[in-house]
Write a protein that holds these residues in place. Structure first.
Motif, PDB file in Angstrom:
ATOM      1  N   PHE A  26       0.887  -1.071   0.129  1.00 54.90           N
ATOM      2  CA  PHE A  26       0.143   0.014   0.011  1.00 54.90           C
ATOM      3  C   PHE A  26       0.910   1.550   0.165  1.00 54.90           C
ATOM      4  CE2 PHE A  26      -2.574  -3.435   2.042  1.00 54.90           C
ATOM      5  CZ  PHE A  26      -3.413  -3.421   1.097  1.00 54.90           C
ATOM      6  N   ILE A  27       1.875   1.160  -0.871  1.00 54.65           N
ATOM      7  CA  ILE A  27       2.802   2.464  -0.989  1.00 54.65           C
ATOM      8  C   ILE A  27       2.325   3.342  -1.960  1.00 54.65           C
ATOM      9  CG2 ILE A  27       5.103   3.039  -1.386  1.00 54.65           C
ATOM     10  CD1 ILE A  27       5.969   0.468  -0.503  1.00 54.65           C
ATOM     11  N   LEU A  66      -4.609   7.098   4.581  1.00 58.46           N
ATOM     12  CA  LEU A  66      -5.106   6.893   5.928  1.00 58.46           C
ATOM     13  C   LEU A  66      -6.419   5.811   6.264  1.00 58.46           C
ATOM     14  CD1 LEU A  66      -5.140  10.558   7.211  1.00 58.46           C
ATOM     15  CD2 LEU A  66      -3.565   8.872   7.945  1.00 58.46           C
ATOM     16  N   ILE A  67      -7.241   5.601   5.340  1.00 59.57           N
ATOM     17  CA  ILE A  67      -8.422   4.875   5.436  1.00 59.57           C
ATOM     18  C   ILE A  67      -7.667   3.420   5.259  1.00 59.57           C
ATOM     19  CG2 ILE A  67     -10.179   4.052   3.991  1.00 59.57           C
ATOM     20  CD1 ILE A  67     -11.058   6.934   3.497  1.00 59.57           C
ATOM     21  N   LEU A  68      -6.792   3.301   4.300  1.00 57.90           N
ATOM     22  CA  LEU A  68      -6.473   2.013   4.076  1.00 57.90           C
ATOM     23  C   LEU A  68      -5.469   1.457   5.327  1.00 57.90           C
ATOM     24  CD1 LEU A  68      -5.251   2.045   0.425  1.00 57.90           C
ATOM     25  CD2 LEU A  68      -7.085   0.350   1.541  1.00 57.90           C
ATOM     26  N   ARG A  69      -4.820   2.532   5.869  1.00 55.24           N
ATOM     27  CA  ARG A  69      -4.137   1.996   7.019  1.00 55.24           C
ATOM     28  C   ARG A  69      -4.896   1.783   8.247  1.00 55.24           C
ATOM     29  NH1 ARG A  69       0.879   0.524   8.751  1.00 55.24           N
ATOM     30  NH2 ARG A  69       1.469   1.407  10.406  1.00 55.24           N
ATOM     31  N   ARG A  70      -6.147   2.278   8.297  1.00 59.19           N
ATOM     32  CA  ARG A  70      -7.156   2.294   9.431  1.00 59.19           C
ATOM     33  C   ARG A  70      -7.729   0.571   9.092  1.00 59.19           C
ATOM     34  NH1 ARG A  70      -9.287   3.799  13.675  1.00 59.19           N
ATOM     35  NH2 ARG A  70      -8.897   5.861  13.807  1.00 59.19           N
ATOM     36  N   VAL A  71      -8.015   0.417   8.072  1.00 60.91           N
ATOM     37  CA  VAL A  71      -8.644  -0.817   7.556  1.00 60.91           C
ATOM     38  C   VAL A  71      -7.963  -2.241   7.414  1.00 60.91           C
ATOM     39  CG1 VAL A  71     -10.487  -1.863   5.770  1.00 60.91           C
ATOM     40  CG2 VAL A  71     -10.493   0.552   6.392  1.00 60.91           C
ATOM     41  N   GLY A  73      -4.198  -1.846   7.869  1.00 65.89           N
ATOM     42  CA  GLY A  73      -3.024  -1.728   8.612  1.00 65.89           C
ATOM     43  C   GLY A  73      -2.867  -2.601   9.977  1.00 65.89           C
ATOM     44  N   ILE A  74      -1.881  -2.635  10.536  1.00 67.19           N
ATOM     45  CA  ILE A  74      -1.238  -3.271  11.894  1.00 67.19           C
ATOM     46  C   ILE A  74      -2.589  -2.910  12.769  1.00 67.19           C
ATOM     47  CG2 ILE A  74       0.314  -3.628  13.678  1.00 67.19           C
ATOM     48  CD1 ILE A  74       2.439  -3.151  11.499  1.00 67.19           C
ATOM     49  N   ARG A  75      -3.022  -3.676  13.240  1.00 67.71           N
ATOM     50  CA  ARG A  75      -4.123  -3.566  14.443  1.00 67.71           C
ATOM     51  C   ARG A  75      -3.303  -3.024  15.900  1.00 67.71           C
ATOM     52  NH1 ARG A  75      -7.061  -2.949  10.674  1.00 67.71           N
ATOM     53  NH2 ARG A  75      -8.227  -4.873   9.945  1.00 67.71           N
ATOM     54  N   LYS A  76      -4.135  -2.332  16.587  1.00 66.81           N
ATOM     55  CA  LYS A  76      -3.330  -1.977  17.975  1.00 66.81           C
ATOM     56  C   LYS A  76      -3.452  -3.131  18.715  1.00 66.81           C
ATOM     57  CE  LYS A  76      -4.694   1.204  21.714  1.00 66.81           C
ATOM     58  NZ  LYS A  76      -5.652   1.976  22.410  1.00 66.81           N
ATOM     59  N   GLY A  77      -1.900  -3.310  19.282  1.00 63.90           N
ATOM     60  CA  GLY A  77      -1.570  -4.401  20.191  1.00 63.90           C
ATOM     61  C   GLY A  77      -1.059  -5.537  19.397  1.00 63.90           C
ATOM     62  N   GLN A  78      -1.226  -5.417  18.018  1.00 63.88           N
ATOM     63  CA  GLN A  78      -0.593  -6.641  17.175  1.00 63.88           C
ATOM     64  C   GLN A  78       0.886  -6.571  17.129  1.00 63.88           C
ATOM     65  OE1 GLN A  78      -2.093  -6.494  13.197  1.00 63.88           O
ATOM     66  NE2 GLN A  78      -1.206  -8.441  12.531  1.00 63.88           N
ATOM     67  N   THR A  79       1.481  -7.349  17.371  1.00 64.76           N
ATOM     68  CA  THR A  79       2.931  -7.495  17.354  1.00 64.76           C
ATOM     69  C   THR A  79       3.422  -8.607  16.254  1.00 64.76           C
ATOM     70  OG1 THR A  79       3.060  -9.126  19.080  1.00 64.76           O
ATOM     71  CG2 THR A  79       3.347  -7.036  19.714  1.00 64.76           C
ATOM     72  N   LYS A  80       4.599  -8.510  15.887  1.00 68.13           N
ATOM     73  CA  LYS A  80       5.146  -9.552  14.956  1.00 68.13           C
ATOM     74  C   LYS A  80       6.237 -10.288  15.682  1.00 68.13           C
ATOM     75  CE  LYS A  80       6.793  -9.600  10.240  1.00 68.13           C
ATOM     76  NZ  LYS A  80       7.462  -8.895   8.967  1.00 68.13           N
ATOM     77  N   ARG A  81       5.853 -11.701  15.633  1.00 66.81           N
ATOM     78  CA  ARG A  81       6.783 -12.661  16.287  1.00 66.81           C
ATOM     79  C   ARG A  81       7.910 -13.133  15.428  1.00 66.81           C
ATOM     80  NH1 ARG A  81       5.196 -17.669  20.488  1.00 66.81           N
ATOM     81  NH2 ARG A  81       7.412 -17.915  20.840  1.00 66.81           N
ATOM     82  N   ILE A  82       8.961 -13.193  15.551  1.00 65.61           N
ATOM     83  CA  ILE A  82      10.090 -13.968  14.558  1.00 65.61           C
ATOM     84  C   ILE A  82      10.600 -15.055  15.323  1.00 65.61           C
ATOM     85  CG2 ILE A  82      12.187 -13.360  13.279  1.00 65.61           C
ATOM     86  CD1 ILE A  82      11.512 -10.562  12.893  1.00 65.61           C
ATOM     87  N   ASP A  83      10.563 -16.276  14.820  1.00 67.44           N
ATOM     88  CA  ASP A  83      10.947 -17.440  15.327  1.00 67.44           C
ATOM     89  C   ASP A  83      12.427 -18.004  14.957  1.00 67.44           C
ATOM     90  OD1 ASP A  83       8.768 -17.575  17.099  1.00 67.44           O
ATOM     91  OD2 ASP A  83       7.553 -18.564  15.553  1.00 67.44           O
ATOM     92  N   ILE A  84      12.645 -17.532  13.847  1.00 64.53           N
ATOM     93  CA  ILE A  84      14.018 -17.763  13.017  1.00 64.53           C
ATOM     94  C   ILE A  84      14.941 -16.890  13.090  1.00 64.53           C
ATOM     95  CG2 ILE A  84      14.853 -18.966  10.936  1.00 64.53           C
ATOM     96  CD1 ILE A  84      12.179 -20.002  10.401  1.00 64.53           C
ATOM     97  N   ASP A  85      16.060 -16.992  13.566  1.00 64.45           N
ATOM     98  CA  ASP A  85      17.164 -16.085  13.334  1.00 64.45           C
ATOM     99  C   ASP A  85      17.956 -16.397  12.099  1.00 64.45           C
ATOM    100  OD1 ASP A  85      19.239 -14.343  13.876  1.00 64.45           O
ATOM    101  OD2 ASP A  85      20.016 -15.284  15.544  1.00 64.45           O
ATOM    102  N   ILE A  86      18.314 -15.461  11.508  1.00 63.45           N
ATOM    103  CA  ILE A  86      18.783 -15.421  10.197  1.00 63.45           C
ATOM    104  C   ILE A  86      20.423 -16.004  10.180  1.00 63.45           C
ATOM    105  CG2 ILE A  86      19.811 -13.186   9.692  1.00 63.45           C
ATOM    106  CD1 ILE A  86      19.044 -13.363   7.044  1.00 63.45           C
TER     107      ILE A  86
END
Length: 89
Positions: A26-27, A66-71, A73-86
Motif C-alpha cells: 500500500f505504498i 489513512l483509510i487503508l491504514r486503518r482498515v 494496517g497493523i491493528r492496535k496491540g498486534q505484534t510480529k513474532r520472529i521465530d527464526i534467526d537468520i
C-alpha cells in the motif's frame, strides 16, 4: 498544459497501480487513487488551476492512505513474532 489533460492523470494512476503490484504494501495505491480522482474531475469538466489540482491530488492520496491504514494496517496491540534467526541458518 499537459497537467490539465485528463488522460495523463489516468495514465499516471494506471502506472502507479502497476507499481503497487510490483511493490505491494500500500505504498503507491493512495497516489494512484488521487491521480484517478483528479483525472475523473478533469474528464467531467472541472478544470481548476495546477495548484488546486495538486491540492486535490494530495488530499485524496492522504485520505486514501489513512483509510487503508486503518482498515488493513497493523491493528492496535498486534505484534510480529520472529521465530527464526537468520544467523542460525
Amino acid at each position: 498544459m499537459l497537467w490539465a489533460t485528463w488522460w495523463v492523470w489516468v495514465a499516471g494512476a494506471i502506472a502507479l497501480g502497476i507499481l503497487e503490484m510490483l511493490a505491494p504494501g500500500f505504498i503507491f495505491v493512495g497516489f494512484a487513487v488521487g491521480a484517478l480522482v483528479v483525472g475523473l474531475l478533469l474528464f467531467l469538466g472541472v478544470a481548476p488551476g495546477l495548484p488546486w489540482l495538486l491540492v486535490i491530488f494530495a488530499a485524496v492520496s492522504l485520505a486514501t492512505w489513512l483509510i487503508l491504514r486503518r482498515v488493513i494496517g497493523i491493528r492496535k496491540g498486534q505484534t510480529k513474532r520472529i521465530d527464526i534467526d537468520i544467523n542460525e541458518l
